[in-house]
Design an enzyme around this catalytic site. Structure first.
Site, PDB file in Angstrom:
ATOM      1  N   GLN A 184      10.352 -11.285 -27.008  1.00 39.87           N
ATOM      2  CA  GLN A 184      10.852 -10.746 -28.269  1.00 39.87           C
ATOM      3  C   GLN A 184       9.797 -10.927 -29.365  1.00 39.87           C
ATOM      4  OE1 GLN A 184      13.872 -12.534 -30.951  1.00 39.87           O
ATOM      5  NE2 GLN A 184      15.053 -10.666 -30.623  1.00 39.87           N
ATOM      6  N   TYR A 212      15.118 -10.662 -40.320  1.00 41.04           N
ATOM      7  CA  TYR A 212      13.656 -10.824 -40.303  1.00 41.04           C
ATOM      8  C   TYR A 212      12.969  -9.550 -40.809  1.00 41.04           C
ATOM      9  CZ  TYR A 212      15.144 -15.047 -38.107  1.00 41.04           C
ATOM     10  OH  TYR A 212      15.777 -16.246 -37.896  1.00 41.04           O
ATOM     11  N   ARG A 261      15.947  -4.637 -30.902  1.00 45.56           N
ATOM     12  CA  ARG A 261      17.205  -5.299 -31.269  1.00 45.56           C
ATOM     13  C   ARG A 261      17.554  -5.005 -32.717  1.00 45.56           C
ATOM     14  NH1 ARG A 261      19.682 -11.494 -30.938  1.00 45.56           N
ATOM     15  NH2 ARG A 261      21.332 -10.773 -29.580  1.00 45.56           N
ATOM     16  N   GLY A 269      24.127 -15.979 -25.206  1.00 41.33           N
ATOM     17  CA  GLY A 269      23.319 -16.888 -25.999  1.00 41.33           C
ATOM     18  C   GLY A 269      23.631 -18.332 -25.658  1.00 41.33           C
ATOM     19  N   ARG A 270      24.430 -18.967 -26.532  1.00 40.53           N
ATOM     20  CA  ARG A 270      24.613 -20.425 -26.415  1.00 40.53           C
ATOM     21  C   ARG A 270      25.176 -20.871 -25.072  1.00 40.53           C
ATOM     22  NH1 ARG A 270      27.938 -20.287 -31.541  1.00 40.53           N
ATOM     23  NH2 ARG A 270      28.097 -18.211 -30.655  1.00 40.53           N
TER      24      ARG A 270
HETATM   25  C1  LIG Z   1      19.805 -21.476 -31.175  1.00 36.19           C
HETATM   26  C2  LIG Z   1      19.818 -19.993 -31.403  1.00 36.19           C
HETATM   27  C3  LIG Z   1      18.622 -19.351 -31.636  1.00 36.19           C
HETATM   28  C4  LIG Z   1      18.596 -17.950 -31.796  1.00 36.19           C
HETATM   29  N1  LIG Z   1      17.389 -17.330 -31.951  1.00 36.19           N
HETATM   30  C5  LIG Z   1      17.341 -15.984 -31.940  1.00 36.19           C
HETATM   31  C6  LIG Z   1      16.077 -15.322 -31.904  1.00 36.19           C
HETATM   32  O1  LIG Z   1      15.004 -15.933 -31.850  1.00 36.19           O
HETATM   33  N2  LIG Z   1      16.103 -13.973 -31.904  1.00 36.19           N
HETATM   34  C7  LIG Z   1      17.270 -13.246 -31.935  1.00 36.19           C
HETATM   35  O2  LIG Z   1      17.245 -12.023 -31.929  1.00 36.19           O
HETATM   36  N3  LIG Z   1      18.479 -13.867 -31.955  1.00 36.19           N
HETATM   37  C8  LIG Z   1      18.544 -15.201 -31.927  1.00 36.19           C
HETATM   38  N4  LIG Z   1      19.771 -15.830 -31.860  1.00 36.19           N
HETATM   39  C9  LIG Z   1      21.007 -15.029 -31.734  1.00 36.19           C
HETATM   40  C10 LIG Z   1      21.431 -14.915 -30.259  1.00 36.19           C
HETATM   41  O3  LIG Z   1      20.520 -14.077 -29.549  1.00 36.19           O
HETATM   42  C11 LIG Z   1      22.861 -14.344 -30.080  1.00 36.19           C
HETATM   43  O4  LIG Z   1      22.889 -13.046 -30.591  1.00 36.19           O
HETATM   44  C12 LIG Z   1      23.904 -15.208 -30.774  1.00 36.19           C
HETATM   45  O5  LIG Z   1      23.740 -16.569 -30.421  1.00 36.19           O
HETATM   46  C13 LIG Z   1      25.356 -14.798 -30.401  1.00 36.19           C
HETATM   47  O6  LIG Z   1      25.571 -14.914 -29.026  1.00 36.19           O
HETATM   48  P1  LIG Z   1      26.369 -16.173 -28.378  1.00 36.19           P
HETATM   49  O7  LIG Z   1      27.735 -16.258 -29.047  1.00 36.19           O
HETATM   50  O8  LIG Z   1      26.450 -15.828 -26.901  1.00 36.19           O
HETATM   51  O9  LIG Z   1      25.572 -17.415 -28.628  1.00 36.19           O
HETATM   52  C14 LIG Z   1      19.815 -17.218 -31.759  1.00 36.19           C
HETATM   53  C15 LIG Z   1      21.014 -17.894 -31.553  1.00 36.19           C
HETATM   54  C16 LIG Z   1      21.031 -19.259 -31.359  1.00 36.19           C
HETATM   55  C17 LIG Z   1      22.353 -19.939 -31.083  1.00 36.19           C
END
Ligand SMILES: Cc1cc2nc3c(=O)[nH]c(=O)nc-3n(C[C@H](O)[C@H](O)[C@H](O)COP(=O)(O)O)c2cc1C
Length: 358
Positions: A100, A181, A228, A314-315
């Protein structure tokens, strides 16, 4: 025609994937000070290879693209060598790596970068956010507005970074135009107060995201390029206006991106299902959709409703390297340890137990 299930294979550009899950991009702030991925990054990603498509943490395409402490880069030979190790480990474990490309724009702080320069943005408008720095939480400064003459250079940074990612062995690249961003800042009416070709109208606000994506696709192939977006997501202090304004802005952007024939579009979706449906109807190739806080029972919902082709996690994938097996078998999930998400050691990074290690 019945909707596909989570467990049906899918082809994304050049990648043939075993199911519809993926690793969502997640910043972990464990890179080396020069932006080379940390020594544990290979293990972290390889542990999650059963997710098939692994989208990396946001990775800066240039020194100015860095906003957070110890985020990785992909613009120097050392970065290429570091990511090559990660790509090889992921491939050996049967996964695919998508880097990314994230330029943080105004969401940064001079104390977080080796060069200590002021962050850049579309306009001299502060994000008004508190962000972590080496001395604790600090307010994001008023960024330096990019000169019109600098914009071709920014586009070229993304192009060069995409070439570096492929040189490192990545299977594809995701252009980060979401989550507050730089490219999202240009899309936004409040962060972007420009009066040149890159601000002022729906078309002009979308121009940088489109031109960056086109340059990346020309460099590495449209079938190795994804984007994205996160319509109306106010992270980083953005306000994109009412639902109608958001709809207009993002349908315009989507239609422009359609013309580039990309491998995929990735929506970090925050609620307006009418907009998601309109994007789905407009988008001819693969659509990835993440909704925050889905329960395990909800993971397949958008795919089964025909609103998405893939459901990145994600998490839950951060805390469960073998989440695919856990979803398939109904096994319980590990909980995320919030204290070890950003920065630090192997703790909370590569030491989450798998079912075979519990
Ligand atoms: C610790 C953390 C770091 C993240 N860093 C990014 C990132 O670098 N780039 C991005 O597009 N989204 C980032 N996100 C968003 C996640 O890609 C995702 O869209 C978001 O966590 C919701 O999904 P989830 O409920 O499955 O965690 C981040 C989320 C978390 C929790």
């Amino acid at each position: 025609m019945t909707a596909p299930s989570l467990w049906q294979p899918i082809t994304v550009g050049r990648m043939h994937l075993p199911h519809r899950l993926a690793l969502a991009p997640m910043t972990r702030n464990r890179a080396q000070p020069d932006g080379t991925p940390g020594e544990l990054a290979s293990e972290y990603y390889a542990q999650r290879a059963s997710l098939g498509l692994l989208i990396t943490e946001g990775t800066q395409p240039s020194a100015d693209g860095q906003g957070y402490l110890l985020s990785p880069g992909i613009h120097t030979p050392a970065h290429v060598a570091g990511w090559r190790t990660v790509a090889e480990a992921v491939h050996a474990a049967g996964g695919h790596l998508v880097l990314q490309l994230m330029h943080a724009g105004r969401l940064g702080h001079p104390d977080n970068t080796p060069h200590h320069r002021l962050p850049v943005g579309p306009s001299a408008v502060s994000a008004g956010q508190q962000i972590p720095t080496p001395t604790g939480m600090q307010e994001t400064p008023v960024p330096r507005a990019l000169e019109a003459t600098e914009i071709p250079g920014v586009i070229d940074e993304f192009r060069h970074a995409a070439a570096c990612a492929i040189e490192a062995g990545a299977d594809a690249v995701e252009v980060h135009a979401a989550n507050g961003y730089l490219l999202h800042q240009f899309l936004s009416t409040d962060a972007n107060q420009r009066t040149d070709d890159y601000g002022g109208s729906v078309e002009d606000r979308a121009r940088l995201a489109v031109e960056v994506t086109r340059a990346v696709a020309q460099e590495i192939g449209a079938d190795r390029t994804g984007v994205r977006i996160s319509p109306a997501f106010g992270l980083g202090g953005l306000d994109e206006g009412d639902a109608e304004a958001v709809h207009t802005q993002y349908l315009h952007l989507t239609h422009r991106l359609v013309q580039l024939d990309l491998a995929y579009l990735h929506v970090h979706h925050r609620g307006d299902d009418d907009l998601l449906r309109a994007i789905r109807d407009a988008w001819p190739s693969v659509l990835l959709v993440v909704r925050k806080d889905r329960t395990r029972e909800q993971v397949a919902d958008d795919i089964e409703a025909g609103l998405a082709d893939m459901a990145p996690l994600g998490r839950s994938a951060l805390a469960n390297p073998d989440i695919v097996e856990r979803l398939r078998t109904g096994a319980p999930f590990n909980e995320v340890d919030k204290a070890t998400i950003y920065g630090g050691t192997a703790v909370g990074y590569t030491d989450y137990p798998t079912l075979s290690r519990v």
